[in-house]
Design an enzyme around this catalytic site. Structure first.
Site, PDB file in Angstrom:
ATOM      1  CD  GLU A 170      27.950  16.999 -13.655  1.00 22.99           C
ATOM      2  OE1 GLU A 170      28.504  16.092 -13.029  1.00 22.99           O
ATOM      3  OE2 GLU A 170      27.578  18.053 -13.119  1.00 22.99           O
ATOM      4  CD  GLU A 200      23.318  18.739 -12.082  1.00 21.51           C
ATOM      5  OE1 GLU A 200      24.249  18.705 -11.245  1.00 21.51           O
ATOM      6  OE2 GLU A 200      22.931  17.743 -12.721  1.00 21.51           O
TER       7      GLU A 200
HETATM    8  C1  PNW Z   1      26.622  16.456 -10.321  1.00 24.02           C
HETATM    9  N1  PNW Z   1      32.727  15.686  -8.416  1.00 24.02           N
HETATM   10  O1  PNW Z   1      27.505  15.466  -9.931  1.00 24.02           O
HETATM   11  C2  PNW Z   1      25.473  15.654 -10.862  1.00 24.02           C
HETATM   12  O2  PNW Z   1      25.009  16.014 -12.120  1.00 24.02           O
HETATM   13  C3  PNW Z   1      24.374  15.441  -9.873  1.00 24.02           C
HETATM   14  O3  PNW Z   1      23.742  14.218 -10.155  1.00 24.02           O
HETATM   15  C4  PNW Z   1      24.938  15.495  -8.468  1.00 24.02           C
HETATM   16  O4  PNW Z   1      23.998  15.113  -7.502  1.00 24.02           O
HETATM   17  C5  PNW Z   1      25.416  16.913  -8.261  1.00 24.02           C
HETATM   18  O5  PNW Z   1      26.373  17.290  -9.240  1.00 24.02           O
HETATM   19  C6  PNW Z   1      26.031  17.169  -6.892  1.00 24.02           C
HETATM   20  O6  PNW Z   1      27.167  16.380  -6.712  1.00 24.02           O
HETATM   21  C7  PNW Z   1      28.797  15.595  -9.575  1.00 24.02           C
HETATM   22  O7  PNW Z   1      33.204  14.720  -7.820  1.00 24.02           O
HETATM   23  C8  PNW Z   1      29.326  14.584  -8.794  1.00 24.02           C
HETATM   24  O8  PNW Z   1      33.358  16.712  -8.630  1.00 24.02           O
HETATM   25  C9  PNW Z   1      30.619  14.599  -8.430  1.00 24.02           C
HETATM   26  C10 PNW Z   1      31.415  15.652  -8.832  1.00 24.02           C
HETATM   27  C11 PNW Z   1      30.894  16.677  -9.622  1.00 24.02           C
HETATM   28  C12 PNW Z   1      29.583  16.641  -9.973  1.00 24.02           C
END
Ligand code: PNW
Length: 468
Positions: A172, A374
């Site tokens: 990401e 994921e």
């Molecule tokens: C992803 N947002 O993170 C990550 O790859 C993981 O480490 C994380 O735990 C998981 O999704 C759940 O959040 C994100 O703010 C964190 O939109 C924040 C966002 C999106 C993905």
């Protein structure tokens, strides 16, 4: 018909890979063990006000110490692959120079343990934990960080690569760039729109340099990006334009360079007041578009957007908020919600959007094998008095999204596997331990692992799939 038993009738193809995912800083703990140096997430989480409740990954779920027990649990559940990340500050604490052998040994033991259990190791080289010395030298907005990443990737793949089939460079990059350097709700917490755009470019450049190096060494390489189904709140022109902008920054800013070798012209134009793109050098885009063995897609939800300033929601707020936007040049765009049920993150549950984004990638871009690297959901899980953790909402979330995968495959999308986020409850970034995404419940006092009903369901699904 009333046959809605979760999992019933799911027909993912033979050879489809089922796994689960974690990331180093979210699970390992042992933040100073065996020569590990600090990363930007150590610095950030130890800065008051950045993470809910002042929580850190210092201890996390002690995966560093408990990996044997954890692999045994994966084996009980029938997982076919484990997606984890390698902590750069554990294996190369300064972000440059010699590897830290004790850190390398941990991943070597983990990989051996996985292989002995018949579970395929799926390492990601960068899941957000930049060595602090590299941030002190300027971090991802500096071009040199891309070179440092490629060196690290080459060095670690040389020592672990004999036992790894599929490498992933980044997780990401949108989050690293735009939450890390734009809104500042992720480490390193900077709020500089131009720096965020440069960071995005140098992350992709690091990916491309690493991918070229690894592929020339005979390794298979992919990259994971987070995609959203972006929809306008109405068909008014102002809302449609907002959706184009957010789709541009969220999805196409990464898909186009990596898969087409060019930046989307409309996004470059939207960013004209932010940057002149002089950080993009001749040849960079051909490096960034090095052919891939797979593209990883992380999918959680959709964005419903409006061209009129919304309710202050920026679509990606951290727990603490920051007042700054993660959308350079498109700060005016508002985010709203439709009428769909939401998870404990407030994210709308929209399984059809997963089919849409997978189809979109396979229709609008050159062919590449896809994996959902994921997908999952946070809910307010609480153990029952009998000790069981019943999470029917998570089962239906996973069931719906696996059906969405099947629909994509039926439409001809080359989707090869699916990783649930997450195997365990863990450190959910700016939300600390307050949001639980695991198939396995973790008691943070005792570190006891208790598979939730979703874990048994997922295991049964995998085994049933294998049996047929
Ligand atoms: C992803 N947002 O993170 C990550 O790859 C993981 O480490 C994380 O735990 C998981 O999704 C759940 O959040 C994100 O703010 C964190 O939109 C924040 C966002 C999106 C993905």
């Amino acid at each position: 018909e009333s046959q809605t038993e979760p999992g019933t009738g799911l027909q993912l193809p033979p050879g489809f890979l089922f796994g689960a995912a974690t990331a180093a800083y979210q699970v390992e703990g042992a933040a100073t063990a065996d020569g590990r140096g600090p990363s930007i997430w150590d610095t950030f989480s130890h800065t008051p006000g950045r993470v809910l409740g002042g929580e850190t990954g210092d201890v996390a779920i002690e995966h560093y110490q408990r990996y044997r027990e954890d692999v045994a649990l994966m084996s009980d559940l029938g997982l076919q692959a484990y997606r984890f990340s390698i902590a750069w500050p554990r294996v190369q604490p300064n972000g440059r120079g010699a590897l830290n052998q004790a850190g390398v040994d941990f991943y070597s033991r983990l990989i051996d343990e996985l292989l002995a259990a018949g579970i395929e190791p799926w390492p990601t080289l960068y899941h957000w934990d930049l060595p602090q010395p590299l941030e002190d030298a300027g971090g991802w907005p500096e071009r040199d960080t891309a070179e440092r990443f490629a060196d690290y990737a080459g060095a670690i793949s040389a020592v672990l690569g004999d036992r790894v089939r599929q490498w992933t460079t980044l997780n990401e990059p949108w989050c690293s760039a735009f939450l890390g350097y734009g809104s500042g709700v992720h480490a390193p917490g900077r709020q500089d729109p131009a720096a965020a755009v440069r960071a995005g470019h140098h992350l992709m450049l690091g990916h491309g340099l690493a991918a070229g190096l690894l592929r020339s060494g005979g390794h298979q390489v992919g990259v994971t990006i987070n995609l959203y189904d972006v929809v306008p709140v109405s068909e008014r022109e102002i809302d449609v334009d907002a959706a184009r902008r957010i789709d541009g920054l969220q999805n196409r800013f990464f898909l186009d360079p990596v898969l087409l070798g060019s930046y989307p012209a409309d996004v470059v134009a939207d960013l004209a007041a932010v940057t002149d793109f002089s950080h993009v050098h001749d040849g960079d885009l051909s490096v960034i578009s090095t052919p891939l063995d797979m593209l990883g897609v992380n999918y959680y939800s959709r964005h419903v957007v409006t061209g009129e300033a919304g309710n202050g929601d920026d679509g990606h707020g951290g727990a603490a908020g920051s007042g700054a936007s993660p959308w350079p040049g498109s700060e005016h765009v508002g985010f709203s919600k439709g009428d769909l049920p939401v998870t404990a993150m407030g994210w709308e549950i929209h399984a059809e959007g997963l089919t849409s984004v997978l189809e979109r990638v396979s229709v609008e871009y050159p062919p590449v094998p896809l994996y959902v690297t994921e997908n999952g959901a946070a809910f307010a899980d609480v153990p029952d008095p009998d000790g069981l953790v019943r999470d029917p909402d998570r089962i239906s979330y996973l069931d719906g999204h696996l059906r969405a995968c099947q629909a994509a495959i039926d439409a001809g999308v080359p989707l090869r596997g699916y990783f649930c986020w997450s195997l365990f409850d863990n450190f959910e970034w700016s939300w600390g331990y307050s949001r639980r995404f695991g198939l396995v419940y973790v008691d943070y006092e005792t570190q006891t692992r208790t598979p939730k009903s979703s874990a048994y369901w997922y295991g049964d699904l995998i085994r049933g799939r294998l049996a047929t």
